[in-house]
Enzyme design. Structure first.
Site, PDB file in Angstrom:
ATOM      1  CG  ASP A 269      -2.898  -0.456  -2.512  1.00  0.00           C
ATOM      2  OD1 ASP A 269      -2.723   0.665  -1.991  1.00  0.00           O
ATOM      3  OD2 ASP A 269      -3.586  -1.340  -1.979  1.00  0.00           O
TER       4      ASP A 269
ATOM      5  CE  LYS B  37      -7.578   2.258   2.234  1.00  0.00           C
ATOM      6  NZ  LYS B  37      -7.251   0.952   2.832  1.00  0.00           N
TER       7      LYS B  37
ATOM      8  NE  ARG C 104      -2.202   3.993  12.166  1.00  0.00           N
ATOM      9  CZ  ARG C 104      -1.136   4.151  11.376  1.00  0.00           C
ATOM     10  NH1 ARG C 104      -0.362   5.219  11.515  1.00  0.00           N
ATOM     11  NH2 ARG C 104      -0.837   3.251  10.468  1.00  0.00           N
TER      12      ARG C 104
ATOM     13  CG  ASP D 218      -2.703   4.089  -1.512  1.00  0.00           C
ATOM     14  OD1 ASP D 218      -3.469   4.042  -2.501  1.00  0.00           O
ATOM     15  OD2 ASP D 218      -2.692   3.213  -0.641  1.00  0.00           O
TER      16      ASP D 218
ATOM     17  CG  ASP E 290      -6.193   0.963  -0.986  1.00  0.00           C
ATOM     18  OD1 ASP E 290      -5.277   1.794  -0.875  1.00  0.00           O
ATOM     19  OD2 ASP E 290      -6.211  -0.129  -0.378  1.00  0.00           O
ATOM     20  NE  ARG E 291      -3.754   4.185   3.070  1.00  0.00           N
ATOM     21  CZ  ARG E 291      -3.244   4.359   4.268  1.00  0.00           C
ATOM     22  NH1 ARG E 291      -2.739   5.532   4.600  1.00  0.00           N
ATOM     23  NH2 ARG E 291      -3.217   3.376   5.148  1.00  0.00           N
TER      24      ARG E 291
ATOM     25  CB  SER F  25      -0.954  -0.048   1.192  1.00  0.00           C
ATOM     26  OG  SER F  25      -1.834   1.018   1.121  1.00  0.00           O
ATOM     27  CG  HIS F  26       0.328   3.706   3.363  1.00  0.00           C
ATOM     28  ND1 HIS F  26      -0.508   2.624   3.556  1.00  0.00           N
ATOM     29  CD2 HIS F  26       0.880   3.960   4.562  1.00  0.00           C
ATOM     30  CE1 HIS F  26      -0.474   2.273   4.823  1.00  0.00           C
ATOM     31  NE2 HIS F  26       0.366   3.054   5.455  1.00  0.00           N
TER      32      HIS F  26
HETATM   33  C1  G16 Z   1      -4.989  -0.380   5.533  1.00  0.00           C
HETATM   34  C2  G16 Z   1      -6.397  -0.859   5.744  1.00  0.00           C
HETATM   35  C3  G16 Z   1      -7.245   0.259   6.269  1.00  0.00           C
HETATM   36  C4  G16 Z   1      -6.632   0.856   7.509  1.00  0.00           C
HETATM   37  C5  G16 Z   1      -5.220   1.298   7.218  1.00  0.00           C
HETATM   38  C6  G16 Z   1      -4.471   1.756   8.452  1.00  0.00           C
HETATM   39  O1  G16 Z   1      -4.963   0.546   4.513  1.00  0.00           O
HETATM   40  O2  G16 Z   1      -6.949  -1.339   4.553  1.00  0.00           O
HETATM   41  O3  G16 Z   1      -8.512  -0.259   6.534  1.00  0.00           O
HETATM   42  O4  G16 Z   1      -7.372   1.948   7.959  1.00  0.00           O
HETATM   43  O5  G16 Z   1      -4.482   0.215   6.701  1.00  0.00           O
HETATM   44  O6  G16 Z   1      -4.339   0.682   9.314  1.00  0.00           O
HETATM   45  P1  G16 Z   1      -3.430   0.773  10.589  1.00  0.00           P
HETATM   46  O7  G16 Z   1      -3.930   1.953  11.378  1.00  0.00           O
HETATM   47  O8  G16 Z   1      -3.632  -0.532  11.288  1.00  0.00           O
HETATM   48  O9  G16 Z   1      -2.005   1.004  10.135  1.00  0.00           O
HETATM   49  P2  G16 Z   1      -3.930   0.419   3.326  1.00  0.00           P
HETATM   50  O10 G16 Z   1      -4.233   1.563   2.414  1.00  0.00           O
HETATM   51  O11 G16 Z   1      -2.575   0.505   3.988  1.00  0.00           O
HETATM   52  O12 G16 Z   1      -4.179  -0.924   2.738  1.00  0.00           O
END
Ligand code: G16
Length: 544
Positions: free
Chosen positions: A280, A377, A497, A278, A282-283, A113-114
């Site tokens: 992939d 998302k 967080r 981001d 989705d953000r 992801s990010h």
């Molecule tokens: C993923 C999940 C999201 C979540 C985010 C942050 O996003 O798909 O549902 O809100 O991580 O998660 P955490 O607070 O546990 O780091 P992504 O975009 O990284 O796949």
């Protein structure tokens, strides 16, 4: 085609987090590491013989080689067909759509992801089920259990597949289809939004657009949709070529990491609308001229205006947000008399609600917004929703959000992240917080009377499954909240967080800087959790 069984031994760290298994790339490159996890997934699934698997990733370093391995393992494990994005590319929402459209058994999406990519950065893999959504906990638990007892994996002796040429190859037993990663997704977007209206608004100059793909997966999608289909000026999409290391950047669409876009949007001659996605896809981050929309506000504004969009012209059955997301969308749901569900962090918790049609729109504070068109998302979808809204209303982003605050009040919101905290210190912080919980209700802290203090548990209203330990919440009678959670997506130590929120109805105070408006809650959060004191860190690593 010859299949082989290869002896292996378990790795003890293959427990999926918030969104699949994420590790340093070098961890994934260890002999058998990727193979073990993929075999653990395949062993946990029932009746895969002859089924179709969707496969693609965000293009980061190791993507192509991992795809070649997975194709051979899918063949040896009895899948009948693998559908692969050209070049090994598929955005997460596009993968979700392709699983649904082809009624595939499931899909593997390769992405962290990010998180940054490259030989010394991160890699990841997640499994999506047949509704197109991330595997629910009962699956990810089973994958982990299986990974702890695995003794062999199966792989076919196939030559490497040409990932760049479109078309189907193979035979009746096993075939591989290379598809254009963009076209099905672009077609779906055209069905959901009023493309002619958006195109006219762009053509007339009412909307000027800058989209930052951050050298990641959305580049080709955004070029096709914004520049080719909606006729935005060439160059409206920046950093549009997916790179294996995302150009050395952090493909996370926030003001810190999408700095080039932020500088443009807060500089002279800014376009009217800016957005980023981001690694992939989705953000999303949404910006107006000189204006940043928090993800929680974005969700609330979209919910309040949903009827203006073709896909939602009949209204929404309900909405959902993850627990740490601000309560802004709750106020919209209350006004419209529709339910608002509060789920744990992680897109997988929305799947059952979407499948049961309890909700059609949902989102998270972590720059995620989505709907019932897929089960992930969806960054570009959120951008198109905003573009459609701007085209209908003919107003600026800032005006739309200010009007929203005037009507519903503003949930002033911020998240403070402390990254790479030693695991024992992070556990100590949570033990310390837990000890205080029973004593807090009824106390007045920093001028706020505590209404509740608990550790969030969620019971899924559809299948009854229960998820515990989903973050510590302290809620105040005036609507303010402080939430503490450990991230489930980091790859180094623990990330704490802290989510901070204060409700403000006075329109004269709506333009306050969030950090200033939240100062007393920020100080209170430190008193309660002692992160600075215990780690020696003087400030959060990232503030969003
Ligand atoms: C993923 C999940 C999201 C979540 C985010 C942050 O996003 O798909 O549902 O809100 O991580 O998660 P955490 O607070 O546990 O780091 P992504 O975009 O990284 O796949």
């Amino acid at each position: 085609m010859q299949n082989r069984s290869v002896a292996t031994q378990p790795f003890d760290d293959q427990k999926p987090g918030t969104s699949g298994l994420r590790k340093k790339t070098k961890v994934f490159q260890q002999p058998n590491y990727l193979e073990n996890f993929v075999q653990a997934i395949f062993d946990s699934l029932e009746d895969i013989t002859g089924q179709t698997l969707v496969l693609g990733g965000d293009g980061r370093y190791f993507n192509r080689s991992a795809i070649q391995t997975i194709i051979k393992m899918a063949a040896a494990n009895g899948f009948g067909k693998v559908i692969i994005g050209q070049g090994g590319l598929l955005s997460t929402p596009a993968a979700s759509h392709i699983i649904r459209k082809n009624q595939a058994y499931g899909g593997l999406v390769l992405s962290a992801s990010h998180n940054p990519g490259g030989p010394d950065e991160d890699f990841g893999i997640k499994y999506n089920v047949s509704n197109g959504g991330p595997a629910p906990e009962k699956y990810t638990d089973a994958f982990y259990q299986r990974s702890q007892t695995i003794s062999e994996y199966r792989i076919a002796d196939l030559p490497d597949v040409d990932l760049d040429t479109l078309g189907e190859q193979g035979d009746d037993n096993f075939s591989m289809e290379i598809i254009d990663p963009v076209s099905d997704y672009a077609e779906l977007m055209q069905e959901l939004f009023d493309f002619p209206l958006i195109r006219d608004a762009i053509a007339s100059g009412a909307i000027t657009l800058r989209f930052d793909a951050m050298h990641a997966i959305t580049g080709p999608y955004a070029k096709r949709i914004f520049e080719d289909m909606l006729a935005a000026a060439p160059g409206s999409v920046i950093n549009a070529t997916p790179l294996e290391d995302f150009g050395g950047g952090h493909p996370d669409p926030n003001l810190a990491h999408a700095k080039e876009l932020a500088d443009t949007m807060f500089g002279p001659d800014a376009p009217t609308f800016g957005a980023a996605s981001d690694g992939d896809g989705d953000r999303n981050m949404i910006l107006g001229r000189n204006f940043f929309v928090t993800p929680s506000d974005s969700l609330a504004v979209l919910a309040a205006n949903a009827r203006l969009i073709p896909a939602f012209k009949d209204g929404l059955p309900g909405v959902a947000r993850s627990m740490p997301t601000s309560q802004a969308v709750d106020r919209v749901a209350q006004e419209y008399g529709i339910p608002c569900y509060e789920t744990p962090t992680g897109w997988k918790y929305f799947g059952n609600l979407l499948d049961a049609k309890k909700i059609a729109l949902c989102g998270e504070e972590s720059f995620g917004t989505g709907a019932d068109h897929v089960r992930e998302k969806d960054g570009l979808w959120a951008v198109l929703f905003w573009l459609n809204l701007l085209a209908v209303k003919g107003e600026s982003v800032s005006r739309i959000v200010h009007d929203h605050w005037r009507k519903f009040g503003r949930d002033i919101y911020s998240r403070h992240d402390y990254e790479a905290v030693a695991i024992d210190i992070a556990n100590g912080i949570f033990d310390h917080l837990r000890e205080q919980l029973p004593t807090l209700p009824g106390q007045t802290l920093a001028g706020n009377r505590v209404k509740y203090a608990d550790e969030f548990s969620y019971q899924d209203p559809i299948d009854g499954s229960v998820s515990r330990y989903q973050g510590i919440r302290i809620g105040f009678e005036n609507g303010s909240r402080i939430v503490f959670r450990l991230s489930g997506t980091g790859t180094v130590g623990a990330t704490l967080r802290i989510y901070l929120e204060r409700y403000e109805t006075d329109t004269g105070k709506h333009d306050q800087d969030a950090q200033q408006a939240l100062a007393s809650l920020i100080e209170l959060a430190e008193q309660l959790c002692e992160v600075k004191k215990r780690t020696g860190m003087s400030a959060p690593t990232v503030i969003t």
